[in-house]
Design a protein around this motif. Sequence first.
Motif, PDB file in Angstrom:
ATOM      1  N   MET A 146       0.848  -1.195   0.000  1.00  0.00           N
ATOM      2  CA  MET A 146       0.000   0.000   0.000  1.00  0.00           C
ATOM      3  C   MET A 146       0.884   1.246   0.000  1.00  0.00           C
ATOM      4  SD  MET A 146      -2.957   1.181   2.722  1.00  0.00           S
ATOM      5  CE  MET A 146      -1.804   1.663   4.002  1.00  0.00           C
ATOM      6  N   ILE A 147       0.525   2.246  -0.800  1.00  0.00           N
ATOM      7  CA  ILE A 147       1.243   3.515  -0.806  1.00  0.00           C
ATOM      8  C   ILE A 147       1.092   4.178   0.552  1.00  0.00           C
ATOM      9  CG2 ILE A 147       1.323   5.806  -1.838  1.00  0.00           C
ATOM     10  CD1 ILE A 147       0.341   4.576  -4.424  1.00  0.00           C
ATOM     11  N   ASN A 148       2.182   4.739   1.056  1.00  0.00           N
ATOM     12  CA  ASN A 148       2.149   5.428   2.346  1.00  0.00           C
ATOM     13  C   ASN A 148       1.150   6.589   2.280  1.00  0.00           C
ATOM     14  OD1 ASN A 148       2.596   6.849   4.689  1.00  0.00           O
ATOM     15  ND2 ASN A 148       4.807   7.075   4.397  1.00  0.00           N
ATOM     16  N   PRO A 149       0.058   6.548   3.037  1.00  0.00           N
ATOM     17  CA  PRO A 149      -0.946   7.610   2.939  1.00  0.00           C
ATOM     18  C   PRO A 149      -0.463   8.944   3.487  1.00  0.00           C
ATOM     19  CG  PRO A 149      -1.471   6.139   4.759  1.00  0.00           C
ATOM     20  CD  PRO A 149      -0.322   5.509   4.029  1.00  0.00           C
ATOM     21  N   TYR A 150       0.590   8.893   4.313  1.00  0.00           N
ATOM     22  CA  TYR A 150       1.083  10.117   4.943  1.00  0.00           C
ATOM     23  C   TYR A 150       2.062  10.879   4.060  1.00  0.00           C
ATOM     24  CZ  TYR A 150      -0.931   7.591   8.816  1.00  0.00           C
ATOM     25  OH  TYR A 150      -1.795   6.886   9.607  1.00  0.00           O
ATOM     26  N   GLN A 151       2.429  10.303   2.920  1.00  0.00           N
ATOM     27  CA  GLN A 151       3.374  10.948   2.015  1.00  0.00           C
ATOM     28  C   GLN A 151       2.717  12.044   1.182  1.00  0.00           C
ATOM     29  OE1 GLN A 151       5.443   8.164  -0.499  1.00  0.00           O
ATOM     30  NE2 GLN A 151       6.934   9.666  -1.199  1.00  0.00           N
ATOM     31  N   GLN A 152       1.374  12.038   1.120  1.00  0.00           N
ATOM     32  CA  GLN A 152       0.615  13.000   0.307  1.00  0.00           C
ATOM     33  C   GLN A 152       0.988  12.885  -1.171  1.00  0.00           C
ATOM     34  OE1 GLN A 152       0.714  16.961   2.210  1.00  0.00           O
ATOM     35  NE2 GLN A 152       0.932  15.952   4.204  1.00  0.00           N
ATOM     36  N   ALA A 153       1.177  11.634  -1.610  1.00  0.00           N
ATOM     37  CA  ALA A 153       1.562  11.363  -2.994  1.00  0.00           C
ATOM     38  C   ALA A 153       0.514  11.903  -3.959  1.00  0.00           C
ATOM     39  CB  ALA A 153       1.737   9.856  -3.200  1.00  0.00           C
ATOM     40  N   GLY A 154       0.990  12.327  -5.141  1.00  0.00           N
ATOM     41  CA  GLY A 154       0.108  12.884  -6.152  1.00  0.00           C
ATOM     42  C   GLY A 154       0.032  14.390  -6.123  1.00  0.00           C
ATOM     43  N   TYR A 155       0.638  15.004  -5.102  1.00  0.00           N
ATOM     44  CA  TYR A 155       0.639  16.458  -4.979  1.00  0.00           C
ATOM     45  C   TYR A 155       2.074  16.964  -5.009  1.00  0.00           C
ATOM     46  CZ  TYR A 155      -4.205  15.831  -3.563  1.00  0.00           C
ATOM     47  OH  TYR A 155      -5.530  15.493  -3.539  1.00  0.00           O
ATOM     48  N   ARG A 156       2.282  18.077  -5.689  1.00  0.00           N
ATOM     49  CA  ARG A 156       3.640  18.639  -5.790  1.00  0.00           C
ATOM     50  C   ARG A 156       4.028  19.438  -4.560  1.00  0.00           C
ATOM     51  NH1 ARG A 156       5.158  21.779 -11.040  1.00  0.00           N
ATOM     52  NH2 ARG A 156       7.260  21.151 -10.438  1.00  0.00           N
ATOM     53  N   VAL A 157       3.042  19.925  -3.810  1.00  0.00           N
ATOM     54  CA  VAL A 157       3.322  20.699  -2.597  1.00  0.00           C
ATOM     55  C   VAL A 157       2.646  20.004  -1.428  1.00  0.00           C
ATOM     56  CG1 VAL A 157       3.231  22.956  -1.474  1.00  0.00           C
ATOM     57  CG2 VAL A 157       3.412  22.819  -3.973  1.00  0.00           C
ATOM     58  N   ARG A 158       3.451  19.647  -0.415  1.00  0.00           N
ATOM     59  CA  ARG A 158       2.969  18.843   0.703  1.00  0.00           C
ATOM     60  C   ARG A 158       3.398  19.492   2.015  1.00  0.00           C
ATOM     61  NH1 ARG A 158       5.452  13.227  -1.984  1.00  0.00           N
ATOM     62  NH2 ARG A 158       4.417  13.511  -4.010  1.00  0.00           N
ATOM     63  N   VAL A 159       2.594  19.339   3.046  1.00  0.00           N
ATOM     64  CA  VAL A 159       2.890  19.961   4.341  1.00  0.00           C
ATOM     65  C   VAL A 159       2.673  18.948   5.456  1.00  0.00           C
ATOM     66  CG1 VAL A 159       2.173  21.724   6.015  1.00  0.00           C
ATOM     67  CG2 VAL A 159       2.296  22.299   3.586  1.00  0.00           C
ATOM     68  N   ASP A 160       3.614  18.911   6.397  1.00  0.00           N
ATOM     69  CA  ASP A 160       3.418  18.117   7.610  1.00  0.00           C
ATOM     70  C   ASP A 160       4.228  18.730   8.748  1.00  0.00           C
ATOM     71  OD1 ASP A 160       2.756  15.942   9.426  1.00  0.00           O
ATOM     72  OD2 ASP A 160       2.303  14.783   7.631  1.00  0.00           O
ATOM     73  N   TRP A 161       4.192  18.054   9.910  1.00  0.00           N
ATOM     74  CA  TRP A 161       4.750  18.616  11.142  1.00  0.00           C
ATOM     75  C   TRP A 161       5.890  17.777  11.696  1.00  0.00           C
ATOM     76  CZ3 TRP A 161       3.280  23.144  13.525  1.00  0.00           C
ATOM     77  CH2 TRP A 161       2.096  23.749  13.058  1.00  0.00           C
ATOM     78  N   GLY A 162       6.907  18.443  12.212  1.00  0.00           N
ATOM     79  CA  GLY A 162       7.923  17.817  13.048  1.00  0.00           C
ATOM     80  C   GLY A 162       8.803  16.800  12.342  1.00  0.00           C
ATOM     81  N   PRO A 163       9.685  16.155  13.095  1.00  0.00           N
ATOM     82  CA  PRO A 163      10.634  15.201  12.499  1.00  0.00           C
ATOM     83  C   PRO A 163       9.963  14.039  11.775  1.00  0.00           C
ATOM     84  CG  PRO A 163      11.353  15.836  14.698  1.00  0.00           C
ATOM     85  CD  PRO A 163       9.982  16.390  14.534  1.00  0.00           C
ATOM     86  N   GLN A 164       8.918  13.468  12.381  1.00  0.00           N
ATOM     87  CA  GLN A 164       8.240  12.348  11.721  1.00  0.00           C
ATOM     88  C   GLN A 164       7.513  12.801  10.461  1.00  0.00           C
ATOM     89  OE1 GLN A 164       8.258  12.621  15.221  1.00  0.00           O
ATOM     90  NE2 GLN A 164       9.890  11.079  15.141  1.00  0.00           N
ATOM     91  N   GLY A 165       6.924  13.984  10.520  1.00  0.00           N
ATOM     92  CA  GLY A 165       6.292  14.536   9.328  1.00  0.00           C
ATOM     93  C   GLY A 165       7.303  14.802   8.231  1.00  0.00           C
ATOM     94  N   ALA A 166       8.505  15.233   8.631  1.00  0.00           N
ATOM     95  CA  ALA A 166       9.575  15.447   7.655  1.00  0.00           C
ATOM     96  C   ALA A 166       9.932  14.148   6.955  1.00  0.00           C
ATOM     97  CB  ALA A 166      10.804  16.036   8.347  1.00  0.00           C
ATOM     98  N   ASP A 167       9.984  13.058   7.714  1.00  0.00           N
ATOM     99  CA  ASP A 167      10.283  11.760   7.112  1.00  0.00           C
ATOM    100  C   ASP A 167       9.203  11.359   6.116  1.00  0.00           C
ATOM    101  OD1 ASP A 167      12.525  11.627   8.705  1.00  0.00           O
ATOM    102  OD2 ASP A 167      11.633  10.273  10.182  1.00  0.00           O
ATOM    103  N   ALA A 168       7.939  11.652   6.453  1.00  0.00           N
ATOM    104  CA  ALA A 168       6.819  11.216   5.615  1.00  0.00           C
ATOM    105  C   ALA A 168       6.754  12.011   4.309  1.00  0.00           C
ATOM    106  CB  ALA A 168       5.507  11.341   6.379  1.00  0.00           C
ATOM    107  N   VAL A 169       6.662  13.348   4.413  1.00  0.00           N
ATOM    108  CA  VAL A 169       6.474  14.137   3.197  1.00  0.00           C
ATOM    109  C   VAL A 169       7.794  14.445   2.495  1.00  0.00           C
ATOM    110  CG1 VAL A 169       4.313  15.158   3.971  1.00  0.00           C
ATOM    111  CG2 VAL A 169       6.474  16.347   4.441  1.00  0.00           C
ATOM    112  N   GLY A 170       8.899  14.304   3.229  1.00  0.00           N
ATOM    113  CA  GLY A 170      10.197  14.579   2.627  1.00  0.00           C
ATOM    114  C   GLY A 170      10.709  13.469   1.741  1.00  0.00           C
ATOM    115  N   ALA A 171      10.126  12.271   1.872  1.00  0.00           N
ATOM    116  CA  ALA A 171      10.573  11.142   1.062  1.00  0.00           C
ATOM    117  C   ALA A 171      10.335  11.430  -0.417  1.00  0.00           C
ATOM    118  CB  ALA A 171       9.824   9.880   1.480  1.00  0.00           C
ATOM    119  N   GLY A 172      11.398  11.490  -1.181  1.00  0.00           N
ATOM    120  CA  GLY A 172      11.286  11.743  -2.607  1.00  0.00           C
ATOM    121  C   GLY A 172      11.121  13.197  -2.992  1.00  0.00           C
ATOM    122  N   ALA A 173      11.131  14.095  -2.023  1.00  0.00           N
ATOM    123  CA  ALA A 173      10.973  15.516  -2.332  1.00  0.00           C
ATOM    124  C   ALA A 173      12.238  16.073  -2.971  1.00  0.00           C
ATOM    125  CB  ALA A 173      10.630  16.309  -1.081  1.00  0.00           C
TER     126      ALA A 173
END
Length: 257
Positions: free
Chosen positions: A1-28
């Motif tokens: 399953m695609i990681n739902p927290y990555q916000q895949a499909g969008y060019r601009v993504r926002v999240d919080w803190g170190p764990q959020g950085a890991d999630a949305v920062g993957a592949g950025a």
Amino acid sequence: MINPYQQAGYRVRVDWGPQGADAVGAGATIVAVVDVLSFTTALTVAADLGIEVYPYRWRDASASEYARRHDALLAVGRSEVDARHPVSLSPATIRTAAGVRRLVLPSPNGSTIAQRLADTGATVVGVSLRNAAAAAAWTAARLADDPDTVVAVVAGGERWRADDSLRPAVEDLWGAGAFVDALDRHGFGPLSPEAEAAAAAYQRVAGRFPQVLQDCASGRELTGYGYPQDVAIAAEVGVSRMVPVLEGVSFRACAVG
């Protein structure tokens, strides 16, 4: 399953803190770190002065050795500023310091996140209310011709003293939103729902700085501790045309015309 927290499909993504950085920062391609009170505000003040900044997780026993290794001044705690140690995380002390060329700037939020992202392959930039428009222009200009590029925006947040858990801080939501809103005005998108929410939060208060920054919880905290000038500097919306870019282990300033 695609990681739902990555916000895949969008060019601009926002999240919080170190764990959020890991999630949305993957592949950025570019990751914007936002810590308005006070790491990224201090970072942009340093960039305006041509100071190279080395982020560090926190000021512990290893920080002094790290500063010596890089021939840099180590920022101390706000209450420890004196004639021998003139610079802290307070942007006001950076603005008034003389002769500083390299600075180790520890912080448990923005600085820690920047260090965490250093090895991901993404370009890491520091964003505050002071330079959000310039950082968005810089980002859009570099990525406009490649539709597959992704921008992740990480709001640093604060820490609850009781258990060190993340406290989402509204000033970082506004800072992230200012950057996202400016990206959107450059036609850079689509925005994830999280990014749209951040932009909407900023639009709601745009034009009411510095008052809303003074009135939010973090602004009241800093003012209560005797640092209202740091809140005032953080509220200098759009005054900086410098974009601090993490190159190796330090942030260096790129000017936006």
